[in-house]
Design an enzyme around this catalytic site. Sequence first.
Site, PDB file in Angstrom:
ATOM      1  CG  HIS A  87      -1.957  -1.117   1.151  1.00 48.88           C
ATOM      2  ND1 HIS A  87      -3.222  -0.970   0.654  1.00 48.88           N
ATOM      3  CD2 HIS A  87      -1.855  -2.427   1.490  1.00 48.88           C
ATOM      4  CE1 HIS A  87      -3.871  -2.130   0.714  1.00 48.88           C
ATOM      5  NE2 HIS A  87      -3.054  -3.037   1.212  1.00 48.88           N
ATOM      6  CE1 TYR A  96       0.324  -5.360   8.305  1.00 46.66           C
ATOM      7  CE2 TYR A  96      -0.716  -3.241   8.492  1.00 46.66           C
ATOM      8  CZ  TYR A  96      -0.691  -4.505   7.976  1.00 46.66           C
ATOM      9  OH  TYR A  96      -1.669  -4.913   7.104  1.00 46.66           O
TER      10      TYR A  96
END
Length: 289
Positions: free
Chosen positions: A25, A281
């Site tokens: 992303h 993440y």
Amino acid sequence: MLDPVVAIDRLRAAFRGPDRHRTLHAKGRFYAGTFTATPEAAALGRAGHLTGEPVPVLVRWSNAGGDAEVPDKAPDIRGMAVKFRLPDGTETDLLGQTARRFPTDSPEEFVAMTEASRKPVLVPLFMLRHPRMAGAMLDGLRSKAVASHASFTQPTYYPIHAYGWRDADDHLSWVRYRFVAQHAGPPSGTYAGRDRLFEEMTARLANGPVRFDVRLLVAGDGDDPHSAVSVWKHARELLGGTIEVTGELPDQDPVVFDPARVVDGIELSDDPILRYRPSAYSESIDRRT
Ligand code: HEM
């Protein structure tokens, strides 16, 4: 379990993205808005963003790939990440993407699938070798989760995981979400540039707010909340509230959307993908900040 450092190394190698971007992303922009819960949501959950009073949200729309230079017309999954800012200063995040079914409970298989998707000719071979994943992968193609979208309002976004909602009496319900645009009409103009999805959103917002329904699926008897791949057969669906996006913001990075960031009244399931994601993440955030 796959070492998160190795996972991020492999995903970055697949896209050859520069370090300062998100590993996945990579291309996205930030938007401001509010979320207002329905009375039905308030009855189901006591969390501070579900009272029915509008709370501020930060939204980031994105293309799923790890290369921020790819033009928006390239077929891809899209992301809609939402950060809810509660009156007490706490925050909780939901990260939606356009595939309604997630193909695996294994981080290793997710990374392998992402690597294979970089060479479309290899995808059928990957599906033959991973027959349990093929159903969800084909569903993603059939439902246009991976597509050359003309507007970020076109697809529905699925945050995939179930979250536990406690009500005022401490009763627990398991809830999944969908973000569905209220006006998913044709694009607001013709945009052909490499940033066409973001240009289209700018034009749309110039005409007024962009609203998304937050639809809730509440698990019924036998529906498994502890797996990203489970299909719920007994869930009831209701309108949980509305996200109203009012305008674009300047770059907010290094902001972090974390699917495991919850507040009082919201609980994590034991879904192995949900439990794994924060470690991957964090590794990605370390490399981009
Ligand atoms: C093992 C599974 C997964 C891995 C390894 C993974 C990995 C990543 C990584 C490394 C990032 C960049 C994080 C950052 O630098 O801030 C990211 C972003 C994102 N992921 Fe995942 N992901 C997984 C599953 C999912 C699932 C199930 C969803 C959706 C339900 C999802 C939706 C998103 C979205 C929307 C973003 C962009 C967030 C933003 O705009 O900042 N991911 N993912």
